[in-house]
Design a protein around this motif. Structure first.
Motif, PDB file in Angstrom:
ATOM      1  N   ASN A 156      -2.794  16.754  -0.205  1.00 41.26           N
ATOM      2  CA  ASN A 156      -3.999  16.279   0.070  1.00 41.26           C
ATOM      3  C   ASN A 156      -4.510  16.159   1.167  1.00 41.26           C
ATOM      4  O   ASN A 156      -3.957  15.765   2.309  1.00 41.26           O
ATOM      5  CB  ASN A 156      -3.949  14.624  -0.621  1.00 41.26           C
ATOM      6  CG  ASN A 156      -5.312  13.982  -0.413  1.00 41.26           C
ATOM      7  OD1 ASN A 156      -6.352  14.730  -0.328  1.00 41.26           O
ATOM      8  ND2 ASN A 156      -5.146  12.672  -0.128  1.00 41.26           N
TER       9      ASN A 156
ATOM     10  N   SER B  21       1.014  -1.179   0.170  1.00 37.07           N
ATOM     11  CA  SER B  21       0.149   0.133  -0.122  1.00 37.07           C
ATOM     12  C   SER B  21       0.891   1.194  -0.028  1.00 37.07           C
ATOM     13  O   SER B  21       1.989   1.194   0.253  1.00 37.07           O
ATOM     14  CB  SER B  21      -0.877   0.187   1.398  1.00 37.07           C
ATOM     15  OG  SER B  21      -0.117   0.366   2.463  1.00 37.07           O
TER      16      SER B  21
ATOM     17  N   VAL C 219      -0.442  12.409  -5.574  1.00 38.11           N
ATOM     18  CA  VAL C 219      -1.539  13.257  -6.602  1.00 38.11           C
ATOM     19  C   VAL C 219      -1.105  13.676  -7.546  1.00 38.11           C
ATOM     20  O   VAL C 219      -1.919  14.201  -8.521  1.00 38.11           O
ATOM     21  CB  VAL C 219      -2.138  14.249  -5.410  1.00 38.11           C
ATOM     22  CG1 VAL C 219      -2.947  15.030  -6.154  1.00 38.11           C
ATOM     23  CG2 VAL C 219      -2.584  13.431  -4.138  1.00 38.11           C
TER      24      VAL C 219
ATOM     25  N   GLY D  25      -1.685  -0.561  -3.488  1.00 34.43           N
ATOM     26  CA  GLY D  25      -0.338  -0.598  -3.737  1.00 34.43           C
ATOM     27  C   GLY D  25       0.504   0.691  -3.291  1.00 34.43           C
ATOM     28  O   GLY D  25      -0.012   1.747  -3.172  1.00 34.43           O
TER      29      GLY D  25
ATOM     30  N   ILE E  62       5.446   4.463   2.618  1.00 34.96           N
ATOM     31  CA  ILE E  62       5.811   5.839   3.400  1.00 34.96           C
ATOM     32  C   ILE E  62       6.412   5.146   4.625  1.00 34.96           C
ATOM     33  O   ILE E  62       7.656   5.744   5.141  1.00 34.96           O
ATOM     34  CB  ILE E  62       4.468   6.512   3.699  1.00 34.96           C
ATOM     35  CG1 ILE E  62       4.148   7.244   2.494  1.00 34.96           C
ATOM     36  CG2 ILE E  62       4.976   7.644   4.897  1.00 34.96           C
ATOM     37  CD1 ILE E  62       2.713   7.951   2.612  1.00 34.96           C
TER      38      ILE E  62
ATOM     39  N   PHE F  11      -1.801  13.744   3.779  1.00 31.74           N
ATOM     40  CA  PHE F  11      -3.030  12.540   3.607  1.00 31.74           C
ATOM     41  C   PHE F  11      -3.002  12.208   4.944  1.00 31.74           C
ATOM     42  O   PHE F  11      -2.032  11.953   5.792  1.00 31.74           O
ATOM     43  CB  PHE F  11      -2.486  11.561   2.863  1.00 31.74           C
ATOM     44  CG  PHE F  11      -3.218  10.216   2.773  1.00 31.74           C
ATOM     45  CD1 PHE F  11      -4.564  10.421   2.539  1.00 31.74           C
ATOM     46  CD2 PHE F  11      -2.818   8.882   3.458  1.00 31.74           C
ATOM     47  CE1 PHE F  11      -5.654   9.201   2.773  1.00 31.74           C
ATOM     48  CE2 PHE F  11      -3.746   8.004   3.436  1.00 31.74           C
ATOM     49  CZ  PHE F  11      -5.034   8.116   3.200  1.00 31.74           C
TER      50      PHE F  11
ATOM     51  N   SER G   8       1.377   6.151  -3.394  1.00 31.46           N
ATOM     52  CA  SER G   8       0.393   5.171  -3.331  1.00 31.46           C
ATOM     53  C   SER G   8       0.033   4.833  -4.730  1.00 31.46           C
ATOM     54  O   SER G   8      -0.536   5.668  -5.527  1.00 31.46           O
ATOM     55  CB  SER G   8      -0.795   5.912  -2.631  1.00 31.46           C
ATOM     56  OG  SER G   8      -2.056   5.036  -2.858  1.00 31.46           O
TER      57      SER G   8
ATOM     58  N   LYS H  35      -3.734   4.968  -6.491  1.00 30.26           N
ATOM     59  CA  LYS H  35      -4.472   6.073  -7.055  1.00 30.26           C
ATOM     60  C   LYS H  35      -4.453   6.092  -8.639  1.00 30.26           C
ATOM     61  O   LYS H  35      -4.837   5.151  -9.249  1.00 30.26           O
ATOM     62  CB  LYS H  35      -3.972   7.349  -6.373  1.00 30.26           C
ATOM     63  CG  LYS H  35      -3.845   7.303  -4.776  1.00 30.26           C
ATOM     64  CD  LYS H  35      -5.115   7.041  -4.175  1.00 30.26           C
ATOM     65  CE  LYS H  35      -5.041   6.804  -2.695  1.00 30.26           C
ATOM     66  NZ  LYS H  35      -6.092   6.052  -2.116  1.00 30.26           N
TER      67      LYS H  35
END
Ligand SMILES: Cc1ncc(COP(=O)(O)O)c(C=O)c1O
Length: 418
Positions: free
Chosen positions: A160, A87, A188, A220, A92, A113, A207, A210
């Motif tokens: 975000n 993920s 993003v 992922g 991160i 996020f 990520s 997205k």
């Protein structure tokens, strides 16, 4: 294979690091849905375990489908090597735990996020790692927060959901002046819009759930290393053995060997396969995402029921000048927030959308809306919600690639219901 270095981005998303001859000339990378790989001899397994011979042992370590995605994403970002993870949050976590130990400090842009915010504020604190949050676009604040304990700077290339745009080149310069690396969460913006390594960043995380996947089919993440940062021994003593083993690739080796394998942040091969298919249309999808988002922002801005619109593409946005320069006029992202009269108006809007999906995701080819105050940020204190730019009258819209007219009509009729 042709020299992939000379291909344009729109071609690389499809062909970069493709080796069909390796896969019996299949045009898609096969899904290696296996937990482990067999070996004929103990000598051979020992050589692979010892790194003397390349090979696949066990899918928590490496997997051929995952490796194909790693190679594609490395080329899209212009990096040196990568590790895909289960993920974006796993990416991160792995990216930072491969650098920091108890007593270390991270300086991060405060436009994050929400799970990243919670990881930094609540979880890392328990490990004795302090995260100092500063306004992402305020260089003086970053400068003031850096101390001799700072081990890394972290920022989102488009925040975000605050939609602010940091000056990545200046942040990379600041990090390097303090002998620390800069990590950029490029989720993003995507590498279509922004390539942080070209602006001096050292590590990129995504990520992939997205825009890279684009169809909401697989979670992922990925950590990509530019292979440039030299990890000075006095500041990063834990890197010595990794540097001895891998030289310029010490960081990604540490992400993989120390964190990925032992924390088990692995990616499912099926997810890499689905993401590889998604990546093939990234450039095409982004073109439509970006143009639709600009038109949606302009439409909302003029609508009498909309109090404000926060989108870097609008001239009134404080992020407009930086976004124009950093994204070289290609666009401004496809995520925006807008304000209605109050929370009740937002709930009415959500009840009335017909085509736009109401759910907790972004970057899908479908348009998506959410009321973050009452959902993702529900567990936050009111003050923390406001620090994150979340207010009761705010809706977040991830603009999809449908016909703009259908998006506009759906927005129009949902706004008319208020
Ligand atoms: C900017 C950003 N980074 C990281 C993440 C976490 O990604 P994932 O849900 O794949 O763990 C998200 C999820 O929305 C995100 O928007």
């Amino acid at each position: 294979m042709s020299d992939t270095k000379n291909w344009r981005f729109d071609t690389k998303v499809i062909h970069a690091a493709q080796t069909p001859e390796q896969w019996k000339n299949a045009t898609q990378v096969p899904i290696f849905q296996t937990t482990a790989h067999r070996f004929d001899t103990a000598e051979e397994l020992s050589e692979v375990f010892g790194g003397k011979k390349p090979g696949f042992i066990y899918s928590r370590l490496r997997n051929p489908t995952n490796e194909a995605l790693e190679k594609r994403l490395v080329q899209l970002e212009g990096g040196a090597d990568a590790v895909v993870t289960g993920s974006g949050m796993a990416a991160i976590t792995a990216a930072l735990l491969a650098i920091c130990r108890t007593g270390d400090e991270i300086v991060a842009g405060n436009s994050l996020f929400m799970s990243t915010f919670l990881l930094f504020n609540n979880v890392f604190k328990k490990f004795g790692i302090t995260v100092k949050l500063v306004e992402s676009a305020d260089l003086a604040a970053w400068q003031a927060a850096v101390t001799d304990k700072t081990r890394v700077l972290f920022v989102e290339s488009i925040g975000n959901p605050k939609m602010d745009i940091p000056d990545l080149r200046k942040l990379a310069d600041l990090a390097h002046a303090n002998r620390a690396p800069l990590i950029v969460d490029n989720t993003v913006a995507t590498p279509y819009l922004c390539r942080p390594f070209e602006l001096g960043a050292d590590i990129v995380v995504h990520s992939t759930s997205k825009y890279l996947n684009g169809h909401g089919t697989a979670l992922g993440g990925v950590v990509i290393d530019a292979g440039r940062f030299d990890w000075p021994a006095d500041k990063y003593p834990d890197f010595t053995s990794f540097k001895e083993r891998k030289g310029k690739l010490a960081y990604i080796d540490r992400v993989w060997r120390e964190i990925h394998i032992n924390f088990g942040t692995s990616q499912a091969p099926l997810h890499s396969y689905l993401t590889l298919i998604g990546v093939e249309t990234l450039a095409l999808r982004m073109e439509r995402h970006l143009s639709n988002a600009m038109r949606v922002a302009e439409f909302l801005q003029l609508h009498p029921k909309v109090k404000w619109v926060n989108f870097p593409g609008l001239a009134a946005s404080p992020a407009h000048a930086m976004a124009s320069a950093q994204f070289q006029g290609k666009g401004y992202g496809a995520l925006l927030t807008f304000g209605l009269a109050n929370e009740a108006a937002c709930f009415t809007f959500i009840r009335n959308v017909k085509m736009i999906y109401h759910l907790a995701n972004l970057g899908d080819c479908k348009s998506l809306v959410i009321h973050p105050w009452s959902s993702q940020y529900l567990s936050f204190t009111e003050e923390a919600r406001r620090t994150n730019g979340i207010t009761p009258e705010l809706l977040r819209l991830s603009v999809g690639i449908e016909s703009f007219d259908d998006i506009r009509e759906d927005l129009e009729q949902a706004l008319a219901a208020i």
